[in-house]
Scaffold this active site. Sequence first.
Site, PDB file in Angstrom:
ATOM      1  CG  HIS A   1       6.591  -0.118 -11.479  1.00  0.00           C
ATOM      2  ND1 HIS A   1       5.796  -0.546 -12.516  1.00  0.00           N
ATOM      3  CD2 HIS A   1       5.760   0.546 -10.623  1.00  0.00           C
ATOM      4  CE1 HIS A   1       4.553  -0.172 -12.305  1.00  0.00           C
ATOM      5  NE2 HIS A   1       4.493   0.495 -11.160  1.00  0.00           N
ATOM      6  CD  GLU A   2       7.004   2.316  -7.028  1.00  0.00           C
ATOM      7  OE1 GLU A   2       6.663   3.510  -6.987  1.00  0.00           O
ATOM      8  OE2 GLU A   2       6.172   1.375  -7.044  1.00  0.00           O
TER       9      GLU A   2
ATOM     10  CG  HIS B 146       5.041   5.385 -10.712  1.00  0.00           C
ATOM     11  ND1 HIS B 146       4.144   5.393 -11.762  1.00  0.00           N
ATOM     12  CD2 HIS B 146       4.892   4.170 -10.108  1.00  0.00           C
ATOM     13  CE1 HIS B 146       3.482   4.249 -11.791  1.00  0.00           C
ATOM     14  NE2 HIS B 146       3.927   3.486 -10.805  1.00  0.00           N
TER      15      HIS B 146
END
Length: 328
Positions: free
Chosen positions: A17-18, A21
């Site tokens: 997920h990170e 980003h």
Amino acid sequence: MTIIYALLVFLLVIMVHEFGHFIVAKLNNIKVNEFSIGMGPAIFKKQGEETLYAIRALPIGGYVALEGEEDESDDPRSFSNAHPLKKIAVLVAGALMNFILAIVLGVIVFSTLGQQTTTIDSFVENSTAQAAGLEAGDKILYIDDKEIKTWPEISQTLNTSKKDKVTIKVQRDNEELVFQVPTKEENGNHLIGIYPTLEKNFTSSLGASFQFTKDIIKQVYIFMGQLLTGRAKIEGLSGPVGIVRMIGDSAKQGFINVLMFACMISADVGAFNLFPFPALDGGTIVITLIEWIVGKELPEKAKIVINSLGLIFLLGLIGYVTIFNDIL
């Protein structure tokens, strides 16, 4: 072993997920101050040209620190100074990577276990379908007037119709045949006593993984909607302890079941993060869209208050669910 599996699942899902980003921020020339795997004190650090890369002691997640994400910044490459579309792209990327991870894990699972088809492989003892004349290798095309495209649609159609006898059209070799098949009711389910043929190829596994991931995402939003309208109860939620317990149960059934559970968790995390609530990516996307439409940014202090209240609510919810649903 359960704790190890749980940590690996959480770490993988949050790290991916990170990373979403991170990579989209880099592609949009937004300054990234830090990309960390894990939380707490750093056990390894490496300073890149502008980004600090770190591995931290607690393997329970990770984070990306963007310039100007949580405070004001005059840097022209800060997140706060980026075009709204770039901001939204960065925010959506985390969930998108979770969906991609879910699909990849799903392909591995379905390629290993096989994907159920609508072709009959064999029959249970005293099968009404076999007694009616169906044979192994028959591909089910229709039940009554309902076209059958997937194996779950067979049981769904039988249970929806609740008939004592259904009309089933099958394809046998190059011929289409129609049979009148009685059903048996067991534990509230209407059955005809058939097992599916399993396919183990990339194309069917990819399609099954896409469908599975889509269904998980849909279920998240249906449940959230029902929770907000009072049609679902908070008892339907699980906290960290409950999830660890479920991972342990999956591990007892084999590693492939852990991968399936990780697939579900990744899709859940992605869908939940896009929910338009403060402190979540979805909430920040809503704020970004409002600012873009009105042509004026909300005061930084107002954003901090909104997100802080949202975070307090979420942490309180997690604590409540953990105590009353997972432990008591």
